[in-house]
Every structure is written in C-alpha cells, then in structure tokens.
Scaffold this motif. Structure first.
Motif, PDB file in Angstrom:
ATOM      1  N   ALA A  56       0.501  -1.211  -0.012  1.00  0.00           N
ATOM      2  CA  ALA A  56      -0.176  -0.220   0.071  1.00  0.00           C
ATOM      3  C   ALA A  56       0.224   1.386   0.276  1.00  0.00           C
ATOM      4  CB  ALA A  56      -0.745  -0.210   0.962  1.00  0.00           C
ATOM      5  N   ASP A  57       1.904   0.935   0.644  1.00  0.00           N
ATOM      6  CA  ASP A  57       2.385   2.601   1.209  1.00  0.00           C
ATOM      7  C   ASP A  57       4.432   2.648   0.169  1.00  0.00           C
ATOM      8  OD1 ASP A  57       0.465   2.852   2.770  1.00  0.00           O
ATOM      9  OD2 ASP A  57       1.780   1.668   4.143  1.00  0.00           O
ATOM     10  N   LEU A  58       4.116   1.650   0.128  1.00  0.00           N
ATOM     11  CA  LEU A  58       5.987   1.514  -0.670  1.00  0.00           C
ATOM     12  C   LEU A  58       5.627   0.943  -2.267  1.00  0.00           C
ATOM     13  CD1 LEU A  58       8.141   0.062   2.437  1.00  0.00           C
ATOM     14  CD2 LEU A  58       7.506   2.176   1.698  1.00  0.00           C
ATOM     15  N   PRO A  59       7.164   1.489  -2.701  1.00  0.00           N
ATOM     16  CA  PRO A  59       7.060   0.915  -4.278  1.00  0.00           C
ATOM     17  C   PRO A  59       7.365  -0.945  -4.548  1.00  0.00           C
ATOM     18  CG  PRO A  59       8.964   2.537  -3.935  1.00  0.00           C
ATOM     19  CD  PRO A  59       8.556   1.967  -2.282  1.00  0.00           C
ATOM     20  N   PRO A  60       7.512  -0.857  -5.432  1.00  0.00           N
ATOM     21  CA  PRO A  60       7.014  -2.030  -5.535  1.00  0.00           C
ATOM     22  C   PRO A  60       8.466  -3.184  -5.141  1.00  0.00           C
ATOM     23  CG  PRO A  60       6.321  -1.434  -7.842  1.00  0.00           C
ATOM     24  CD  PRO A  60       7.056  -0.613  -6.928  1.00  0.00           C
ATOM     25  N   LEU A  61       8.330  -4.229  -4.002  1.00  0.00           N
ATOM     26  CA  LEU A  61       9.729  -4.864  -3.296  1.00  0.00           C
ATOM     27  C   LEU A  61      10.472  -5.391  -4.102  1.00  0.00           C
ATOM     28  CD1 LEU A  61      10.301  -5.539  -0.431  1.00  0.00           C
ATOM     29  CD2 LEU A  61       8.868  -7.814  -0.553  1.00  0.00           C
ATOM     30  N   LYS A  62      11.567  -5.089  -4.323  1.00  0.00           N
ATOM     31  CA  LYS A  62      12.755  -5.527  -5.085  1.00  0.00           C
ATOM     32  C   LYS A  62      13.701  -7.190  -4.772  1.00  0.00           C
ATOM     33  CE  LYS A  62      12.306  -3.715  -8.498  1.00  0.00           C
ATOM     34  NZ  LYS A  62      11.219  -4.317  -9.838  1.00  0.00           N
ATOM     35  N   GLY A  63      13.354  -6.834  -2.900  1.00  0.00           N
ATOM     36  CA  GLY A  63      14.484  -8.014  -2.556  1.00  0.00           C
ATOM     37  C   GLY A  63      13.827  -8.257  -1.462  1.00  0.00           C
ATOM     38  N   VAL A  64      14.454  -9.161  -0.606  1.00  0.00           N
ATOM     39  CA  VAL A  64      14.449  -9.804   0.309  1.00  0.00           C
ATOM     40  C   VAL A  64      15.025 -10.245   0.934  1.00  0.00           C
ATOM     41  CG1 VAL A  64      13.095 -11.868   2.117  1.00  0.00           C
ATOM     42  CG2 VAL A  64      11.298 -10.313   0.439  1.00  0.00           C
ATOM     43  N   VAL A  65      16.076  -9.365   2.178  1.00  0.00           N
ATOM     44  CA  VAL A  65      16.980 -10.619   2.905  1.00  0.00           C
ATOM     45  C   VAL A  65      15.751 -11.115   4.233  1.00  0.00           C
ATOM     46  CG1 VAL A  65      19.120 -10.262   4.264  1.00  0.00           C
ATOM     47  CG2 VAL A  65      18.428  -8.989   2.062  1.00  0.00           C
ATOM     48  N   HIS A  66      16.841 -12.275   4.435  1.00  0.00           N
ATOM     49  CA  HIS A  66      15.623 -13.104   5.731  1.00  0.00           C
ATOM     50  C   HIS A  66      16.943 -13.432   6.796  1.00  0.00           C
ATOM     51  CE1 HIS A  66      14.434 -16.013   8.475  1.00  0.00           C
ATOM     52  NE2 HIS A  66      13.586 -14.951   9.001  1.00  0.00           N
ATOM     53  N   SER A  67      17.392 -12.567   8.016  1.00  0.00           N
ATOM     54  CA  SER A  67      18.261 -13.045   8.727  1.00  0.00           C
ATOM     55  C   SER A  67      18.288 -13.319   9.793  1.00  0.00           C
ATOM     56  CB  SER A  67      19.310 -11.375   8.535  1.00  0.00           C
ATOM     57  OG  SER A  67      18.992 -10.873   9.063  1.00  0.00           O
ATOM     58  N   ALA A  68      17.311 -14.327  10.171  1.00  0.00           N
ATOM     59  CA  ALA A  68      16.491 -14.142  11.986  1.00  0.00           C
ATOM     60  C   ALA A  68      17.823 -15.218  12.229  1.00  0.00           C
ATOM     61  CB  ALA A  68      15.619 -14.975  11.488  1.00  0.00           C
ATOM     62  N   GLY A  69      18.307 -14.919  13.085  1.00  0.00           N
ATOM     63  CA  GLY A  69      19.901 -15.279  14.182  1.00  0.00           C
ATOM     64  C   GLY A  69      19.195 -15.575  15.680  1.00  0.00           C
ATOM     65  N   ILE A  70      18.969 -17.226  16.101  1.00  0.00           N
ATOM     66  CA  ILE A  70      19.086 -17.225  17.617  1.00  0.00           C
ATOM     67  C   ILE A  70      19.599 -18.671  17.726  1.00  0.00           C
ATOM     68  CG2 ILE A  70      16.846 -18.489  17.780  1.00  0.00           C
ATOM     69  CD1 ILE A  70      15.249 -16.957  19.707  1.00  0.00           C
ATOM     70  N   LEU A  71      20.078 -18.874  18.952  1.00  0.00           N
ATOM     71  CA  LEU A  71      20.773 -19.536  18.825  1.00  0.00           C
ATOM     72  C   LEU A  71      19.856 -20.181  21.039  1.00  0.00           C
ATOM     73  CD1 LEU A  71      24.525 -18.941  18.339  1.00  0.00           C
ATOM     74  CD2 LEU A  71      23.208 -20.308  17.291  1.00  0.00           C
ATOM     75  N   ASP A  72      20.519 -21.978  20.636  1.00  0.00           N
ATOM     76  CA  ASP A  72      19.964 -22.069  22.224  1.00  0.00           C
ATOM     77  C   ASP A  72      20.568 -23.444  21.740  1.00  0.00           C
ATOM     78  OD1 ASP A  72      19.064 -23.337  24.643  1.00  0.00           O
ATOM     79  OD2 ASP A  72      16.931 -23.869  23.835  1.00  0.00           O
ATOM     80  N   ASP A  73      21.669 -23.722  22.029  1.00  0.00           N
ATOM     81  CA  ASP A  73      22.605 -24.893  21.341  1.00  0.00           C
ATOM     82  C   ASP A  73      22.781 -26.180  23.168  1.00  0.00           C
ATOM     83  OD1 ASP A  73      23.877 -22.806  20.416  1.00  0.00           O
ATOM     84  OD2 ASP A  73      26.043 -22.660  21.041  1.00  0.00           O
ATOM     85  N   GLY A  74      22.339 -27.845  22.184  1.00  0.00           N
ATOM     86  CA  GLY A  74      22.105 -28.474  23.042  1.00  0.00           C
ATOM     87  C   GLY A  74      22.286 -29.555  22.079  1.00  0.00           C
ATOM     88  N   ILE A  75      22.553 -30.630  22.761  1.00  0.00           N
ATOM     89  CA  ILE A  75      22.739 -32.202  22.093  1.00  0.00           C
ATOM     90  C   ILE A  75      21.742 -32.710  21.595  1.00  0.00           C
ATOM     91  CG2 ILE A  75      25.236 -32.974  22.594  1.00  0.00           C
ATOM     92  CD1 ILE A  75      23.802 -35.056  24.492  1.00  0.00           C
ATOM     93  N   PHE A 109      16.306 -10.635  -5.695  1.00  0.00           N
ATOM     94  CA  PHE A 109      16.836 -11.434  -5.296  1.00  0.00           C
ATOM     95  C   PHE A 109      16.435 -11.854  -3.417  1.00  0.00           C
ATOM     96  CE2 PHE A 109      18.033  -7.265  -3.625  1.00  0.00           C
ATOM     97  CZ  PHE A 109      17.650  -7.322  -1.767  1.00  0.00           C
ATOM     98  N   PHE A 110      16.469 -12.842  -3.418  1.00  0.00           N
ATOM     99  CA  PHE A 110      15.115 -12.850  -2.279  1.00  0.00           C
ATOM    100  C   PHE A 110      16.793 -14.259  -1.738  1.00  0.00           C
ATOM    101  CE2 PHE A 110      13.318 -16.678   0.726  1.00  0.00           C
ATOM    102  CZ  PHE A 110      12.111 -15.627   0.648  1.00  0.00           C
ATOM    103  N   PHE A 111      17.801 -13.439  -0.594  1.00  0.00           N
ATOM    104  CA  PHE A 111      17.815 -13.712   0.785  1.00  0.00           C
ATOM    105  C   PHE A 111      18.180 -14.549   1.633  1.00  0.00           C
ATOM    106  CE2 PHE A 111      22.353 -13.151   2.912  1.00  0.00           C
ATOM    107  CZ  PHE A 111      23.259 -13.119   2.254  1.00  0.00           C
ATOM    108  N   LEU A 112      18.877 -15.902   1.436  1.00  0.00           N
ATOM    109  CA  LEU A 112      18.877 -16.405   3.782  1.00  0.00           C
ATOM    110  C   LEU A 112      20.104 -16.216   3.896  1.00  0.00           C
ATOM    111  CD1 LEU A 112      16.252 -18.738   1.328  1.00  0.00           C
ATOM    112  CD2 LEU A 112      15.301 -16.918   3.724  1.00  0.00           C
ATOM    113  N   ASN A 113      19.771 -16.389   5.167  1.00  0.00           N
ATOM    114  CA  ASN A 113      21.502 -16.533   5.803  1.00  0.00           C
ATOM    115  C   ASN A 113      20.780 -17.737   7.049  1.00  0.00           C
ATOM    116  OD1 ASN A 113      22.902 -14.525   5.743  1.00  0.00           O
ATOM    117  ND2 ASN A 113      20.975 -12.860   6.702  1.00  0.00           N
ATOM    118  N   SER A 114      22.080 -18.529   6.312  1.00  0.00           N
ATOM    119  CA  SER A 114      22.444 -20.296   6.962  1.00  0.00           C
ATOM    120  C   SER A 114      23.563 -20.570   7.726  1.00  0.00           C
ATOM    121  CB  SER A 114      22.103 -21.264   5.381  1.00  0.00           C
ATOM    122  OG  SER A 114      21.687 -22.355   5.811  1.00  0.00           O
ATOM    123  N   SER A 115      23.490 -21.654   7.580  1.00  0.00           N
ATOM    124  CA  SER A 115      25.339 -21.628   8.160  1.00  0.00           C
ATOM    125  C   SER A 115      25.444 -23.359   7.883  1.00  0.00           C
ATOM    126  CB  SER A 115      24.853 -22.378   9.448  1.00  0.00           C
ATOM    127  OG  SER A 115      25.948 -22.957  10.854  1.00  0.00           O
TER     128      SER A 115
END
Length: 175
Positions: A56-75, A109-115
């Motif tokens: 509604a309020d912005l020019p057409p979307l050109k890309g996405v960067v998804h960079s959710a990062g959270i840790l909770d280590d454990g075996i 682009f559709f950029f995803l942060n992985s590991s």
C-alpha cells in the motif's frame, strides 16, 4: 544503499527507529528512507500486516533478506520442542511465510542466511543445524520454480559471529 536502494524496511519483533539508526552509519543516513516495522516474522498475521504496508505504501518490493538468528545450543538427546521452537519459528516458518508472500512477485533477490552447520553438522547445535538445512532446502525449492533465491552457509567469523556474541543465546539478533 551503496548499490542504489532508496527505501528499506527493517523488521524484527522489537524494531525501533533507534535500533535501525544503530545499524546504519551516518554516511548512509539521508541516502535512503529506512523504516523500522515491528513484526514477528514467524506470525502469519504480522507478516500479512507487513506486506499490506509494503504493497500500500511503498514502491514494488525488489528483494528480501531474511537473517533471523537465535541460538540455544544443546545435543539432540537433550533438546525438546521448547528448545527447537524459538529457532524454528523465525528461521523455518518465517522464511516460509516470506516465500509465500513473495512467490508471485518479481523480485531481484531473495537472500537467506544459513549456516555451514547444515552441511557439516554439529553435535551441540542440532536445532540450529536443522533449521539451516530447511533454509537451504527452501532456496533450492524456490530456484527449482524459477524464483530467485540464495542461501549463504556462513561459517565462523574471525572476529565473532552469532555464536560468539555476548547474550546471543536465546535472544533475537540483528544481522
């Protein structure tokens, strides 16, 4: 911004103008409109609201960067759903919701942060490893349908990274 972006929307569960200002140096301020939108990327209603605003309020979307990062280590043997959900919700479900919202858009682009853990594995980070494997699979799925997608399998950084940031465990991080 260096490559010509004139409008950015930064989102997280606790996005604020102050947090966004912290992300951008003074050199970039004024070069682009940067908006902070508080939204939980793992909640469908928040993502719907976010994309309604963008449409509604912005020019057409050109890309996405998804960079959710959270840790909770454990075996794996010591992890239960309560320890998987905080990672899976923003990383797995969040990336899927972004895919669903954008699959009919003409993105650059559709950029995803992985590991790298999704390739090598890690006995102590089973939940992060499996969420990264999903992200890699989503990128492959999008590409198989002719949609843009890249998943970067980050490894440890010499000067830190998510695993070494003080307070990163069990908390949302900005990338």
């Amino acid at each position: 911004i260096r490559n010509g972006a004139k409008q950015l929307v930064i989102t997280s569960r606790n996005a604020t103008k102050d947090r966004v200002d912290d992300l951008f140096s003074a050199a970039y301020r004024g070069s682009a409109l940067v908006q902070a939108v508080a939204a939980d990327i793992s909640r469908e209603e928040d993502v719907d609201r976010l994309f309604e605003h963008i449409r509604a309020d912005l020019p057409p979307l050109k890309g996405v960067v998804h960079s959710a990062g959270i840790l909770d280590d454990g075996i794996l043997a010591r992890l239960n759903w309560k320890r998987f959900a905080p990672l899976f919700e923003p990383r797995v479900y969040g990336s899927w919701l972004l895919h669903e919202q954008t699959k009919s858009m003409e993105l650059d682009f559709f950029f995803l942060n992985s590991s790298l853990l999704s390739v090598l594995g890690s006995a102590g980070q089973a939940n992060y490893t499996s969420s990264s494997a999903f992200i890699d699979g989503l990128a492959a799925y999008r590409r198989s349908r002719g949609l843009p997608a890249v998943s970067v399998n980050w490894c440890a950084w010499s000067d830190g990274g998510l695993a070494t940031v003080s307070g990163a465990r069990g908390q949302e991080m900005w990338s």
